[in-house]
Design an enzyme around this catalytic site. Structure first.
Site, PDB file in Angstrom:
ATOM      1  CD  GLU A 152      -2.638   1.250   0.119  1.00  0.00           C
ATOM      2  OE1 GLU A 152      -3.430   0.350  -0.195  1.00  0.00           O
ATOM      3  OE2 GLU A 152      -2.475   2.281  -0.566  1.00  0.00           O
ATOM      4  CE  LYS A 205       5.130   0.734   1.915  1.00  0.00           C
ATOM      5  NZ  LYS A 205       3.819   1.186   2.195  1.00  0.00           N
ATOM      6  CG  LEU A 251      12.701  18.094  -3.925  1.00  0.00           C
ATOM      7  CD1 LEU A 251      12.806  18.906  -5.203  1.00  0.00           C
ATOM      8  CD2 LEU A 251      14.050  17.443  -3.612  1.00  0.00           C
ATOM      9  CB  CYS A 261       5.801   4.232   6.406  1.00  0.00           C
ATOM     10  SG  CYS A 261       4.211   3.460   6.720  1.00  0.00           S
ATOM     11  NE  ARG A 328       1.901   4.446  14.092  1.00  0.00           N
ATOM     12  CZ  ARG A 328       1.273   3.551  13.311  1.00  0.00           C
ATOM     13  NH1 ARG A 328       1.549   2.279  13.413  1.00  0.00           N
ATOM     14  NH2 ARG A 328       0.363   3.956  12.448  1.00  0.00           N
TER      15      ARG A 328
HETATM   16  C1  UDX Z   1       0.241  -0.532   8.223  1.00  0.00           C
HETATM   17  C2  UDX Z   1       0.970  -1.772   7.714  1.00  0.00           C
HETATM   18  O1  UDX Z   1       0.248  -2.864   7.925  1.00  0.00           O
HETATM   19  C3  UDX Z   1       2.387  -1.756   8.120  1.00  0.00           C
HETATM   20  O2  UDX Z   1       3.064  -2.912   7.754  1.00  0.00           O
HETATM   21  C4  UDX Z   1       2.927  -0.586   7.381  1.00  0.00           C
HETATM   22  O3  UDX Z   1       4.296  -0.507   7.505  1.00  0.00           O
HETATM   23  C5  UDX Z   1       2.258   0.655   7.905  1.00  0.00           C
HETATM   24  O4  UDX Z   1       0.904   0.585   7.700  1.00  0.00           O
HETATM   25  P1  UDX Z   1      -0.908   0.542  10.252  1.00  0.00           P
HETATM   26  O5  UDX Z   1      -2.201   0.445   9.527  1.00  0.00           O
HETATM   27  O6  UDX Z   1      -0.272   1.869  10.409  1.00  0.00           O
HETATM   28  O7  UDX Z   1       0.155  -0.456   9.569  1.00  0.00           O
HETATM   29  O8  UDX Z   1      -0.952  -0.212  11.650  1.00  0.00           O
HETATM   30  P2  UDX Z   1      -1.867   0.024  12.923  1.00  0.00           P
HETATM   31  O9  UDX Z   1      -2.570   1.328  12.825  1.00  0.00           O
HETATM   32  O10 UDX Z   1      -1.018  -0.312  14.095  1.00  0.00           O
HETATM   33  O11 UDX Z   1      -2.996  -1.124  12.737  1.00  0.00           O
HETATM   34  C6  UDX Z   1      -2.799  -2.483  12.814  1.00  0.00           C
HETATM   35  C7  UDX Z   1      -4.071  -3.117  13.397  1.00  0.00           C
HETATM   36  O12 UDX Z   1      -3.969  -4.535  13.338  1.00  0.00           O
HETATM   37  C8  UDX Z   1      -4.337  -2.760  14.865  1.00  0.00           C
HETATM   38  O13 UDX Z   1      -5.634  -2.231  14.992  1.00  0.00           O
HETATM   39  C9  UDX Z   1      -4.195  -4.094  15.602  1.00  0.00           C
HETATM   40  O14 UDX Z   1      -5.066  -4.212  16.717  1.00  0.00           O
HETATM   41  C10 UDX Z   1      -4.557  -5.092  14.504  1.00  0.00           C
HETATM   42  N1  UDX Z   1      -4.052  -6.459  14.711  1.00  0.00           N
HETATM   43  C11 UDX Z   1      -2.772  -6.665  15.046  1.00  0.00           C
HETATM   44  C12 UDX Z   1      -4.912  -7.542  14.512  1.00  0.00           C
HETATM   45  O15 UDX Z   1      -6.072  -7.364  14.227  1.00  0.00           O
HETATM   46  N2  UDX Z   1      -4.412  -8.802  14.649  1.00  0.00           N
HETATM   47  C13 UDX Z   1      -3.137  -9.060  15.028  1.00  0.00           C
HETATM   48  O16 UDX Z   1      -2.739 -10.219  15.176  1.00  0.00           O
HETATM   49  C14 UDX Z   1      -2.302  -7.932  15.225  1.00  0.00           C
HETATM   50  C1  UDX Z   2       4.747   7.303   3.549  1.00  0.00           C
HETATM   51  C2  UDX Z   2       4.746   7.183   2.014  1.00  0.00           C
HETATM   52  O1  UDX Z   2       4.688   8.493   1.442  1.00  0.00           O
HETATM   53  C3  UDX Z   2       3.575   6.330   1.554  1.00  0.00           C
HETATM   54  O2  UDX Z   2       3.628   6.148   0.153  1.00  0.00           O
HETATM   55  C4  UDX Z   2       3.644   4.992   2.268  1.00  0.00           C
HETATM   56  O3  UDX Z   2       2.535   4.210   1.941  1.00  0.00           O
HETATM   57  C5  UDX Z   2       3.684   5.178   3.762  1.00  0.00           C
HETATM   58  O4  UDX Z   2       4.781   6.017   4.108  1.00  0.00           O
HETATM   59  P1  UDX Z   2       3.430   8.712   5.383  1.00  0.00           P
HETATM   60  O5  UDX Z   2       4.342   8.064   6.379  1.00  0.00           O
HETATM   61  O6  UDX Z   2       1.968   8.753   5.653  1.00  0.00           O
HETATM   62  O7  UDX Z   2       3.592   8.026   3.945  1.00  0.00           O
HETATM   63  O8  UDX Z   2       3.916  10.224   5.219  1.00  0.00           O
HETATM   64  P2  UDX Z   2       4.721  11.093   4.156  1.00  0.00           P
HETATM   65  O9  UDX Z   2       3.796  12.092   3.589  1.00  0.00           O
HETATM   66  O10 UDX Z   2       5.493  10.244   3.240  1.00  0.00           O
HETATM   67  O11 UDX Z   2       5.735  11.877   5.121  1.00  0.00           O
HETATM   68  C6  UDX Z   2       6.722  11.169   5.871  1.00  0.00           C
HETATM   69  C7  UDX Z   2       7.587  12.122   6.631  1.00  0.00           C
HETATM   70  O12 UDX Z   2       8.427  12.849   5.766  1.00  0.00           O
HETATM   71  C8  UDX Z   2       6.848  13.179   7.462  1.00  0.00           C
HETATM   72  O13 UDX Z   2       7.468  13.284   8.727  1.00  0.00           O
HETATM   73  C9  UDX Z   2       7.003  14.446   6.673  1.00  0.00           C
HETATM   74  O14 UDX Z   2       6.983  15.590   7.481  1.00  0.00           O
HETATM   75  C10 UDX Z   2       8.372  14.240   6.044  1.00  0.00           C
HETATM   76  N1  UDX Z   2       8.569  14.985   4.791  1.00  0.00           N
HETATM   77  C11 UDX Z   2       7.804  14.721   3.694  1.00  0.00           C
HETATM   78  C12 UDX Z   2       9.584  15.957   4.717  1.00  0.00           C
HETATM   79  O15 UDX Z   2      10.310  16.208   5.694  1.00  0.00           O
HETATM   80  N2  UDX Z   2       9.770  16.618   3.519  1.00  0.00           N
HETATM   81  C13 UDX Z   2       9.010  16.378   2.423  1.00  0.00           C
HETATM   82  O16 UDX Z   2       9.250  17.014   1.393  1.00  0.00           O
HETATM   83  C14 UDX Z   2       7.997  15.393   2.505  1.00  0.00           C
END
Ligand code: UDX
Ligand code: UDX
Length: 427
Positions: A152, A205, A251, A261, A328
């Site tokens: 994703e 990814k 940038l 992530c 996070r």
């Molecule tokens: C997602 C992706 O899955 C992760 O690998 C990626 O790097 C970031 O995005 P995210 O949606 O941010 O993670 O995770 P989180 O908001 O922590 O949600 C995970 C959910 O899974 C939680 O609600 C947790 O309770 C649930 N969970 C976890 C289950 O239902 N079963 C399990 O065994 C473990």
């Molecule tokens: C990221 C990826 O963009 C997305 O494709 C993947 O699925 C999950 O991880 P996200 O973590 O939601 O998404 O945030 P993103 O918008 O990528 O920003 C990540 C971090 O980089 C933030 O702390 C943001 O402030 C920082 N950032 C982003 C910068 O410092 N400069 C920039 O130009 C862009």
């Protein structure tokens, strides 16, 4: 229309569930945390993501979207299983795949008929091949399952836009068998649909997030050089970004990248590479630059405030970026901890999050948070900070330092109001 079970009601799972329901599929989203499911069944969502609550409510009402904490039943009763549980980092940088393992075990113990098991969670190269092998080791007939890697790419804060306007859809498969079903899963619009191997999809990814992180660290290093030569970095970013080979996005210089992530995936990719004796000196530098951004900004603040001890410092924005409640790996939190360590009296304000940390004072009111402050730091570029009344800010503060750690303010406006503007690569 397909019946789909999404495991994990987090940022990725919930957004995907809502979007698939909107596409007309019958979606069941399950999670082991009963309190989350109870909230969802009452029409409330456990995270802050603009537009998501409305979309979930709409699809629950029209019968396309359901929630349950009975993970086992959900997996047993659906042909398509999408895994969206977290894969948090371990201390050594590798990804903790414990939650993935738990879900796989449930599939093993309940499988009776053909299932497509789709991993949406970000997992290290080789994980989906390993999952496939685990099925075989359990004695499950290859005719009964297909493993698919479907990473994703949505960004928190604009997750719905991203999922409805993807720039690509990636599927890793071992055989052609699941492809017909996969093609009907999403509405890709004009986005290319890329089919590759299981490990190829995992690498897409990781390489994507590592490249984005690299762009940001490049921006931050360039801003440092601009700073030394009194050059406006945003002009340089504009000039750079207009070249389509470089592109305008990612940038922005500032406190650095955080979130669930970019930092985690970068470290996990480095770990995976080093396990195979592949040198990662470029990625090492990307991480190293990011890890020193907080220090850089504090040094900048030091130029006007030589000792933080006993100083009242206000930080606006605590989340890792605007339009999310996610803390996070937030660089703002790292900054706040450093300020506390250095003896500052830290006050915070964030539009969404009331920060609960020892030794800081979190405010619910933006103006009150700056009363009598010696310095104000913008750590997250929330829209409402950009339009602040700087005359009011000046009159409330006892000092006059504004440290713009996201290069988001207009320096001239700040200075016109009798305040001192500080930034890296700002004139
Ligand atoms: C997602 C992706 O899955 C992760 O690998 C990626 O790097 C970031 O995005 P995210 O949606 O941010 O993670 O995770 P989180 O908001 O922590 O949600 C995970 C959910 O899974 C939680 O609600 C947790 O309770 C649930 N969970 C976890 C289950 O239902 N079963 C399990 O065994 C473990
Ligand atoms: C990221 C990826 O963009 C997305 O494709 C993947 O699925 C999950 O991880 P996200 O973590 O939601 O998404 O945030 P993103 O918008 O990528 O920003 C990540 C971090 O980089 C933030 O702390 C943001 O402030 C920082 N950032 C982003 C910068 O410092 N400069 C920039 O130009 C862009």
């Amino acid at each position: 229309m397909m019946n789909i079970c999404i495991v994990g009601a987090g940022y990725v799972g919930l957004t995907t569930a809502a979007a698939l329901a909107e596409f007309g599929h019958d979606v069941l989203c399950v999670d082991i945390e009963q309190s989350k499911i109870d909230m969802l069944n009452q029409g409330l969502i456990p995270i802050y993501e603009p537009g998501l609550e409305e979309l979930i409510r709409k699809n629950v009402q029209n019968g396309n979207l359901h929630f349950s904490f009975d993970v086992k039943e959900g997996i047993k009763n659906n042909q398509i299983i999408q895994i969206a549980v977290g894969t948090p980092p371990k201390k050594d940088g590798s990804s903790d795949l414990g939650y993935i393992h738990n879900v796989i075990e449930v599939v093993h113990s309940t499988i009776q008929d053909y299932k497509i098991v789709i991993t949406k969670s970000t997992v290290p190269p080789g994980t989906n091949e390993w999952i496939h092998q685990r099925f075989l080791d359990e004695g499950i007939d290859e005719k009964l399952f297909d493993i698919v890697s479907n990473p994703e790419f949505l960004r928190e804060g604009i997750a719905l836009w991203d999922i409805f306007h993807p720039n690509k859809i990636v599927f890793g498969t071992r055989t052609k068998r699941p492809i017909k079903v996969l093609k009907k899963l999403y509405q890709s619009g004009r986005a290319p649909v890329i089919f590759t191997s299981l490990t190829g999809a995992e690498m897409i990814k990781y390489a994507s997030n590592a490249f984005l992180a690299t762009k940001i660290s490049f921006a931050n290093e360039t801003a440092r050089i601009c700073d030394a030569y009194n050059v406006e970095y945003s002009d340089v970013a504009l000039g750079l970004g207009t070249d389509p080979r470089i592109g305008r996005d990612f940038l922005k210089a500032g406190l650095g990248f955080g979130g669930s992530c970019l930092p985690k995936d970068l470290r996990s990719l480095m770990y995976s590479a080093q396990r195979k004796n592949v040198d990662t000196r470029l990625l090492d530098a990307v991480l190293e630059i990011n890890n020193t951004q907080v220090e850089l900004y504090l040094k900048k603040l030091n130029t006007h405030l030589p000792d933080f001890k006993g100083k009242r410092i206000t930080v606006w924005g605590v989340t890792f970026k605007p339009n999310t409640d996610d803390l996070r790996f937030s660089p703002a939190i790292a900054l706040i901890s450093e300020l506390v360590n250095k003896g500052a009296n830290v006050h915070t304000y964030d539009p969404i999050v009331q920060l609960q940390l020892p030794a800081i004072c979190s405010h619910a009111n933006q103006n009150e948070s700056i009363t009598n402050s010696d310095a104000l730091i913008i750590a997250t570029e929330w829209e409402q900070f950009l339009n602040s009344n700087w005359a009011e800010v000046k009159s409330r503060m006892s000092g006059s330092i504004i440290l713009d750690a996201r290069n988001c303010l207009d320096a001239e406006t700040i200075r016109k109001n009798g305040l001192i503007y500080l930034g890296v690569g700002r004139r």
